[in-house]
Design a protein around this motif. Structure first.
Motif, PDB file in Angstrom:
ATOM      1  N   VAL A 197      20.079 101.482 -25.940  1.00  0.00           N
ATOM      2  CA  VAL A 197      20.501 100.124 -25.587  1.00  0.00           C
ATOM      3  C   VAL A 197      21.031  99.409 -26.821  1.00  0.00           C
ATOM      4  CG1 VAL A 197      18.914  99.960 -23.619  1.00  0.00           C
ATOM      5  CG2 VAL A 197      18.185  99.116 -25.847  1.00  0.00           C
ATOM      6  N   LYS A 198      21.997  98.557 -26.597  1.00  0.00           N
ATOM      7  CA  LYS A 198      22.582  97.787 -27.702  1.00  0.00           C
ATOM      8  C   LYS A 198      21.685  96.610 -28.101  1.00  0.00           C
ATOM      9  CE  LYS A 198      27.396  98.910 -26.599  1.00  0.00           C
ATOM     10  NZ  LYS A 198      27.238 100.208 -27.157  1.00  0.00           N
ATOM     11  N   ASP A 199      21.099  95.944 -27.115  1.00  0.00           N
ATOM     12  CA  ASP A 199      20.286  94.754 -27.352  1.00  0.00           C
ATOM     13  C   ASP A 199      18.939  94.961 -26.642  1.00  0.00           C
ATOM     14  OD1 ASP A 199      19.036  92.224 -27.209  1.00  0.00           O
ATOM     15  OD2 ASP A 199      20.957  91.171 -27.070  1.00  0.00           O
ATOM     16  N   ALA A 227      18.744  91.993  -7.350  1.00  0.00           N
ATOM     17  CA  ALA A 227      18.068  91.500  -8.564  1.00  0.00           C
ATOM     18  C   ALA A 227      18.794  91.986  -9.812  1.00  0.00           C
ATOM     19  CB  ALA A 227      16.606  91.952  -8.581  1.00  0.00           C
ATOM     20  N   ALA A 228      19.269  93.231  -9.791  1.00  0.00           N
ATOM     21  CA  ALA A 228      20.011  93.767 -10.938  1.00  0.00           C
ATOM     22  C   ALA A 228      21.292  92.982 -11.168  1.00  0.00           C
ATOM     23  CB  ALA A 228      20.326  95.249 -10.721  1.00  0.00           C
ATOM     24  N   LYS A 254      25.964  95.112 -12.903  1.00  0.00           N
ATOM     25  CA  LYS A 254      27.162  95.136 -12.051  1.00  0.00           C
ATOM     26  C   LYS A 254      26.946  96.130 -10.921  1.00  0.00           C
ATOM     27  CE  LYS A 254      30.564  93.871 -15.506  1.00  0.00           C
ATOM     28  NZ  LYS A 254      29.885  93.715 -16.734  1.00  0.00           N
ATOM     29  N   GLU A 255      27.386  95.754  -9.729  1.00  0.00           N
ATOM     30  CA  GLU A 255      27.289  96.686  -8.605  1.00  0.00           C
ATOM     31  C   GLU A 255      28.212  97.863  -8.866  1.00  0.00           C
ATOM     32  OE1 GLU A 255      26.314  96.612  -3.962  1.00  0.00           O
ATOM     33  OE2 GLU A 255      27.242  94.824  -4.803  1.00  0.00           O
ATOM     34  N   PHE A 294      23.898 100.276  -9.100  1.00  0.00           N
ATOM     35  CA  PHE A 294      24.254  99.269 -10.097  1.00  0.00           C
ATOM     36  C   PHE A 294      24.336  99.903 -11.477  1.00  0.00           C
ATOM     37  CE2 PHE A 294      19.598  99.146 -10.039  1.00  0.00           C
ATOM     38  CZ  PHE A 294      19.253  99.091 -11.382  1.00  0.00           C
ATOM     39  N   PHE A 295      25.040  99.206 -12.365  1.00  0.00           N
ATOM     40  CA  PHE A 295      25.068  99.535 -13.789  1.00  0.00           C
ATOM     41  C   PHE A 295      24.212  98.488 -14.490  1.00  0.00           C
ATOM     42  CE2 PHE A 295      29.344 100.979 -12.403  1.00  0.00           C
ATOM     43  CZ  PHE A 295      29.194 102.330 -12.649  1.00  0.00           C
ATOM     44  N   ASP A 296      23.345  98.911 -15.403  1.00  0.00           N
ATOM     45  CA  ASP A 296      22.561  97.945 -16.174  1.00  0.00           C
ATOM     46  C   ASP A 296      23.438  97.328 -17.266  1.00  0.00           C
ATOM     47  OD1 ASP A 296      22.615  99.714 -18.363  1.00  0.00           O
ATOM     48  OD2 ASP A 296      20.481 100.180 -18.267  1.00  0.00           O
TER      49      ASP A 296
END
Length: 135
Positions: free
Chosen positions: A11-13, A91-92, A98-99, A114-116
Motif C-alpha cells: 500500500v502507498k498510504d 461500503a468500499a 471504485k466499483e 471493487f478496487f481498493d
C-alpha cells in the motif's frame, strides 16, 4: 487441521488503507500492526496484511505491480447473502474505492467487485448451491 491465509498487499498510504478496510467493517488487529504493517481481520482464517510499499519490497526483490495498468491478482470473498454483497461493495465505494465492473447475477450466484485505494481487486459473491441448475 486449521489453515489460515495471510494475503500481503503493498500500500502507498498505510493510514488511508487502514481507514478504508475498517470502514468496510473489518477489524484492525493492533497486536500485529505497526508503522510498517497493518493486520486486517477479514474472517476467522483470513487476515490481510497491509504493508507499506518500502516494507513489502523487503520480502520480494521484484517490482511491485502497478495496479493501475496491470493485474496483480483478484481476491474473492464469499459472503452469506446477496444483501451482504451489496453492503460490502457499497461500503468500499463510500470509503473511496471504485466499483470494478457491473454486478453479475446468475440466479444462484450473485457478485460485485471493487478496487481498493491501491487498486487491489476484490470480488464479493454469494452463492446459493440449492438453487444451482442441475445438469
Amino acid at each position: 487441521m486449521s489453515i489460515m491465509i495471510f494475503p500481503n498487499l503493498p500500500v502507498k498510504d498505510l493510514e488511508a488503507a487502514k481507514k478504508f478496510y475498517t470502514a468496510l467493517g473489518f477489524e484492525l488487529n493492533k497486536d500485529f500492526s505497526d508503522d510498517n504493517a497493518a493486520s486486517i481481520v477479514i474472517a476467522e482464517n483470513i487476515v490481510v496484511m497491509l504493508l507499506r510499499e518500502e516494507f513489502f519490497s523487503t520480502f520480494d526483490s521484484r517490482t511491485i505491480a502497478d495496479t493501475a495498468t496491470t493485474v496483480e491478482s483478484v481476491h474473492a470473498l464469499g459472503v452469506e447473502s446477496r444483501g451482504k454483497v451489496d453492503e460490502l461493495v457499497d461500503a468500499a465505494i463510500a470509503a473511496g474505492g471504485k466499483e470494478a465492473g457491473e454486478a453479475k447475477d446468475e440466479g444462484f450466484m450473485y457478485g460485485r467487485a471493487f478496487f481498493d485505494l491501491d487498486g487491489h481487486h476484490w470480488e464479493v459473491m454469494f452463492m446459493d448451491l440449492s438453487a444451482m441448475p442441475q445438469e
